[in-house]
Structure formats: structure tokens, C-alpha cells
Design a protein around this motif. Structure first.
Motif, PDB file in Angstrom:
ATOM      1  N   ILE A  44      -3.131   5.518   4.307  1.00 44.62           N
ATOM      2  CA  ILE A  44      -1.834   5.975   3.807  1.00 44.62           C
ATOM      3  C   ILE A  44      -2.096   6.869   2.597  1.00 44.62           C
ATOM      4  O   ILE A  44      -2.885   6.514   1.720  1.00 44.62           O
ATOM      5  N   ALA A  45      -1.444   8.019   2.545  1.00 42.09           N
ATOM      6  CA  ALA A  45      -1.628   8.950   1.423  1.00 42.09           C
ATOM      7  C   ALA A  45      -0.441   9.901   1.368  1.00 42.09           C
ATOM      8  O   ALA A  45       0.384   9.943   2.285  1.00 42.09           O
ATOM      9  N   THR A  46      -0.366  10.665   0.293  1.00 41.25           N
ATOM     10  CA  THR A  46       0.630  11.725   0.225  1.00 41.25           C
ATOM     11  C   THR A  46       0.199  12.921   1.045  1.00 41.25           C
ATOM     12  O   THR A  46       1.002  13.535   1.739  1.00 41.25           O
ATOM     13  N   GLY A  83       8.469   7.983   1.635  1.00 37.59           N
ATOM     14  CA  GLY A  83       8.221   9.410   1.513  1.00 37.59           C
ATOM     15  C   GLY A  83       6.771   9.841   1.437  1.00 37.59           C
ATOM     16  O   GLY A  83       6.468  10.871   0.823  1.00 37.59           O
ATOM     17  N   VAL A  84       5.868   9.096   2.074  1.00 34.48           N
ATOM     18  CA  VAL A  84       4.468   9.508   2.135  1.00 34.48           C
ATOM     19  C   VAL A  84       4.032   9.520   3.599  1.00 34.48           C
ATOM     20  O   VAL A  84       4.834   9.311   4.509  1.00 34.48           O
ATOM     21  N   ALA A  85       2.751   9.772   3.856  1.00 31.15           N
ATOM     22  CA  ALA A  85       2.222   9.843   5.210  1.00 31.15           C
ATOM     23  C   ALA A  85       1.423   8.591   5.530  1.00 31.15           C
ATOM     24  O   ALA A  85       0.694   8.077   4.681  1.00 31.15           O
ATOM     25  N   PRO A  99       0.803  -1.223   0.000  1.00 26.46           N
ATOM     26  CA  PRO A  99       0.000   0.000   0.000  1.00 26.46           C
ATOM     27  C   PRO A  99       0.837   1.275   0.000  1.00 26.46           C
ATOM     28  O   PRO A  99       0.529   2.224  -0.728  1.00 26.46           O
ATOM     29  N   ALA A 100       1.914   1.320   0.808  1.00 20.31           N
ATOM     30  CA  ALA A 100       2.741   2.526   0.851  1.00 20.31           C
ATOM     31  C   ALA A 100       3.418   2.785  -0.488  1.00 20.31           C
ATOM     32  O   ALA A 100       3.468   3.931  -0.961  1.00 20.31           O
ATOM     33  N   THR A 101       3.921   1.731  -1.118  1.00 19.00           N
ATOM     34  CA  THR A 101       4.574   1.884  -2.416  1.00 19.00           C
ATOM     35  C   THR A 101       3.576   2.302  -3.484  1.00 19.00           C
ATOM     36  O   THR A 101       3.897   3.120  -4.362  1.00 19.00           O
ATOM     37  N   ALA A 102       2.358   1.763  -3.431  1.00 19.34           N
ATOM     38  CA  ALA A 102       1.338   2.140  -4.412  1.00 19.34           C
ATOM     39  C   ALA A 102       1.049   3.633  -4.358  1.00 19.34           C
ATOM     40  O   ALA A 102       0.852   4.279  -5.392  1.00 19.34           O
ATOM     41  N   VAL A 103       1.029   4.200  -3.162  1.00 19.94           N
ATOM     42  CA  VAL A 103       0.808   5.646  -3.026  1.00 19.94           C
ATOM     43  C   VAL A 103       2.043   6.427  -3.473  1.00 19.94           C
ATOM     44  O   VAL A 103       1.948   7.386  -4.246  1.00 19.94           O
ATOM     45  N   ALA A 104       3.219   6.003  -3.003  1.00 22.80           N
ATOM     46  CA  ALA A 104       4.442   6.739  -3.333  1.00 22.80           C
ATOM     47  C   ALA A 104       4.735   6.740  -4.823  1.00 22.80           C
ATOM     48  O   ALA A 104       5.264   7.718  -5.360  1.00 22.80           O
ATOM     49  N   ALA A 105       4.388   5.650  -5.513  1.00 23.93           N
ATOM     50  CA  ALA A 105       4.625   5.550  -6.954  1.00 23.93           C
ATOM     51  C   ALA A 105       3.539   6.236  -7.772  1.00 23.93           C
ATOM     52  O   ALA A 105       3.604   6.237  -9.012  1.00 23.93           O
ATOM     53  N   GLY A 106       2.534   6.803  -7.118  1.00 23.99           N
ATOM     54  CA  GLY A 106       1.481   7.515  -7.832  1.00 23.99           C
ATOM     55  C   GLY A 106       0.443   6.612  -8.462  1.00 23.99           C
ATOM     56  O   GLY A 106      -0.315   7.048  -9.332  1.00 23.99           O
ATOM     57  N   LEU A 107       0.373   5.348  -8.038  1.00 26.13           N
ATOM     58  CA  LEU A 107      -0.624   4.440  -8.613  1.00 26.13           C
ATOM     59  C   LEU A 107      -2.021   4.793  -8.129  1.00 26.13           C
ATOM     60  O   LEU A 107      -2.991   4.691  -8.887  1.00 26.13           O
TER      61      LEU A 107
END
Length: 455
Positions: free
Chosen positions: A215-217, A185-187, A156-164
Motif C-alpha cells: 500500500i502506498a500513495t 485515498g491511496v493505492a 496500514p492504509a491509514t498510516a500511508v494516507a496520514a503521511g506516517l
């Protein structure tokens, strides 16, 4: 998030106003997920189901319904039930499991108009600080594919950080949805225990510690998702109300603890980055005093670890005895260790957990917010359980996780915000912690802190 991608708040506003459709938004998210397969962040998709759900959101809008998360694409961690989706906990034991119903939190997200576009990778049973599993292999860090995003909510964290996607839902029983966001690098927000109803779903090895964690930016997106999911629900006997009104940050008593009062190693780049962030917050007008929580004798993660190990053993001992090779080797070692603990050992761990909770409760009678590192180091190779060295010391496999579990044992809300990077541009995080039930105050303060740090 990749530059130029819309936040959850922006997507919901555009879809609600008819400037975009939920279907087209979902199609775009599915295309991004397909293009980023090498990251192994999203392990399951069901495009036909996703597009049908998105079409239903568009129909609801045409019928005049108002939805705060209208059309927002969401990735859900692979240990949270999503009705009619394959949800496996990253385990061969559940390789063909299809969730018979939604977890309450997912049900609430759907009511709010969110659209599930994929299932995010987790370590097996969410019990490991690296996101890799027997079913799906390793999840890669979005900035360097040789590194791990941490665990267990690395997908989930990578999906947000990568902009998916702009929003993902993880779980957090010891830092699983704060440490991976810090590393990429996200929240990541861990609510108070019970603030978001938990289950129905898989049996948990964590004895009343795990929470649903957005989890989100953008912190505003986390707050939006939290409001959609939070609230007492009779189906979860542990669901609990929280303070309705948020306190203004200007009147809060704020402390900073460089190591959370623990004898743990922290890399210089993290310590210096946190000190710089605190200086910036002070310059922006916050009054911050350096102060550590005071812990009872023997308060270490090792003292409470028998709870996780014994929980795993209680749930999976029969399968382990039949064939230990079916498990991730690290999980098998935890189960084996759990089988060796006595009842007195487990009771001792419960007493240690209670003592930690009492110490934190006493601290928050005199402090409103506590600032501390989320992680003591940046990301490391995905082939290792942890970095070899932290802060100039040889590091144990769990040394990277030392700064988050006590928050779970105290049932407190905490959020990790990105606050700096090392020379290789690898992120680390600032953890902001509040008293139990002060989730809205914490989220409002986190938005102010993020703005002050220009995140």
C-alpha cells in the motif's frame, strides 16, 4: 500522503546517495507515528529495534551494498510475522505472541533495505470490513475520526494516507488491501496469488486466497516493493512465477464494468465519479469498451462466505467453545456460523469459488484490463459494520465489500487507485484488474492511468 512527504523511491535515492541516513529517516517516522496516536493506525512500535535495524542499513551502505529500498520506513499489518515483534492478529488469543521469524516477504524487504517502524492495526484475524479489534479498539479515518477506513488493512492504509510512512504492507483475501486504500485515498495492490511468497506465519482461514499486499500513495512505490518481495521461494509451495515483461498500455484491450456485472448497489457519487474518470481516460487516448464479466448462476459473496466462516471455526472452535466472549462479537458470530456448515455446504462454496475463477479466466481471454469500482460507497461511522444505505437501498453489513472478493477467488492481480471524492472530500477508488500473472503489466498500466487522472 501529507503534502511535502517523500515517496519510498525518493527516500531510497536520498539514503543511498548519502543525502539522508536510514537512522534519521526512521526517527522522523517514529515521531510522526507518536504524534498520530489518536488515529490508532500503528498499534505497536519498538523504537530501539527499529533504530538498530536502520543503523545496520547505514552500515551496509557504507560497505558498498546497493539496496533498492534503502532506509524506507514501513508499517506491517498485525497478521504478518516480523521477527522478534509482537504480532497479534488483533486477537486476545495472541496478545503476547512474538513472531519467531520473518515472513518471507518481510525478509525480502529487509534485504532490500526497508526498515520496519511499526505494526499496523487489523480487525481480528483480518476477517472484518471495519478495522477494530478486541485488543486495540477502532482505527480512525485520517480525514474524519468518526469514520472507519474500512478493513481489514485499515491500519496500514491509514498510516500511508496520514503521511506516517510512504509504504505499508497488508494482506488481501477478499479486498482487505484495496477497499481501505480506496476509502482513505491511496493505492493498494493485490498481486496474483503466489506472486509474493506467503508465510511463514499464522494459519489462514481463507483456503488459498490471501496475498501480501503493498500500500502506498505512489504506484511507483508499490512497484518497487513488489519487485523486492516477488519471486518463487521453495518455502512456499504456492509461490509462482509471473510474466517478466510488461505490455504497453497502448496495445491493451480495456473494458469498464460499472458494477462488475453484479446486482449490487453503488452510490450515485461513486458511479458518477467512475464515469467521469473513464471519460478522462478515454480523452487521454485509451480505448475503453463497456463490458461486464458473465458470472455463473448464484455467484454472490454469500455463496463463498462459508469458506471464511468454516475456516475460522476450524482454527478457533476450541477457544470459542471455552469462552466465546474472548472474540470480537462479529468474529464470534462467524465462528458460530462456521460450526453450523456441513461438509457439503463447504464443498458447495469451493465449487462456487472455482466457477467464479473460471468465469474470470474466460473474460480475460478477450480483455487485458478491467476497470471497475473498488468500493460502492465512501467511509461510514466506525461503530457500524457498514453503511445503512448504498445506492438508495438498505445495505447488508457486507454490501460495501461486494466488488472485491471475486478477484481473490480467481487469484488475479488488482490495484485500487484513488479517482474521486464526495462532497465531504471522502475518497473512493478505481479498481484495475488483469489476468493472473500479468502483475507487471498491471502495475505499469496503473502508473499510466494514475498519471492520466493526475492523481
Amino acid at each position: 500522503m501529507t503534502k511535502g512527504r517523500s515517496s519510498a523511491c525518493e527516500i531510497a535515492a536520498d539514503v543511498s546517495a548519502g543525502r539522508a541516513s536510514a537512522v534519521e529517516t526512521a526517527k522522523a517516522a517514529l515521531a510522526r507515528i507518536e504524534a498520530a496516536k489518536a488515529l490508532n493506525a500503528v498499534v505497536t512500535t519498538a523504537p530501539a529495534r527499529t533504530l538498530a535495524d536502520a543503523a545496520a542499513v547505514d552500515d551496509r551502505l557504507r560497505a558498498g551494498e546497493t539496496m533498492p529500498l534503502a532506509g524506507v520506513p514501513v508499517v506491517v499489518k498485525d497478521n504478518i510475522w516480523v521477527r522478534d515483534w509482537r504480532v497479534t492478529q488483533g486477537s486476545r488469543l495472541f496478545a503476547e505472541f512474538v513472531a519467531p521469524q520473518d515472513a518471507i516477504a518481510i525478509e525480502q524487504l529487509r534485504k532490500a533495505g526497508a526498515v520496519v517502524v511499526g505494526i499496523g492495526a487489523t480487525s481480528e484475524f483480518a476477517c472484518k470490513g471495519v478495522t477494530t479489534s478486541p485488543l486495540y479498539g477502532p482505527t480512525r479515518h485520517p480525514l474524519d475520526p468518526t469514520l472507519t477506513p474500512g478493513g481489514s488493512s485499515g491500519g496500514p492504509a491509514t498510516a500511508v494516507a496520514a503521511g506516517l510512512v510512504p509504504l505499508a504492507i497488508g494482506t488481501d483475501a477478499g479486498g482487505s488491501s484495496r477497499r481501505p486504500p480506496a476509502h482513505v485515498g491511496v493505492a493498494g495492490f493485490k498481486p496474483s496469488y503466489g506472486a509474493i511468497p506467503y508465510g511463514p506465519g499464522f494459519a489462514e482461514p481463507f483456503f488459498g486466497l490471501s496475498v501480501i499486499a503493498p500500500i502506498a500513495t505512489d504506484v511507483a512505490d508499490i512497484a518497487l516493493a513488489f519487485e523486492a518481495m516477488a519471486g518463487v521461494d521453495p518455502r512456499d509451495p504456492d509461490s509462482a512465477g509471473i510474466a517478466q515483461e510488461a505490455k504497453n498500455i497502448a496495445g491493451l484491450r480495456i473494458a469498464f464494468s460499472p458494477r462488475l456485472g453484479l446486482d449490487v448497489a453503488v452510490d450515485d457519487v461513486v458511479a458518477e465519479g467512475l464515469a467521469f474518470a473513464i471519460a478522462r481516460l478515454s480523452a487521454a487516448g485509451l480505448s475503453i469498451a463497456q463490458r461486464d464479466p458473465v458470472w455463473p448462476a448464484g455467484a454472490t459473496e454469500e455463496a463463498i462466505m462459508p469458506l471464511q466462516q468454516a475456516g475460522l471455526a476450524a482454527l478457533y472452535r476450541d477457544a470459542f467453545r471455552e469462552d466465546p466472549t474472548v472474540f470480537d462479537p462479529d468474529i464470534a458470530r462467524q465462528i458460530e456460523r462456521g460450526l453450523s456448515w456441513s461438509g457439503a455446504d463447504v464443498a458447495g462454496a469451493l465449487l462456487a469459488s472455482a466457477a467464479i475463477a473460471n468465469a474470470f479466466a474466460a473474460f480475460f481471454t478477450e480483455v487485458d484490463l478491467l476497470l471497475a469500482p473498488t468500493v460502492p460507497c465512501v467511509a461510514w461511522p466506525f461503530t457500524q459494520l457498514g453503511p445503512d444505505m448504498i445506492g438508495g437501498r438498505a445495505a447488508s453489513p457486507r454490501a460495501h465489500a461486494a466488488l472485491t472478493p471475486f478477484v481473490n477467488h480467481a487469484r488475479l492481480p488488482a490495484i485500487s487507485l484513488p479517482c474521486g471524492t464526495d462532497r465531504c472530500e471522502l475518497p473512493f477508488g478505481l479498481q484495475v484488474i488483469a489476468a493472473r500473472g500479468q502483475d507487471r503489466t498491471l502495475l505499469e498500466a496503473a502508473q499510466e492511468i494514475a498519471a492520466m487522472l493526475r492523481i
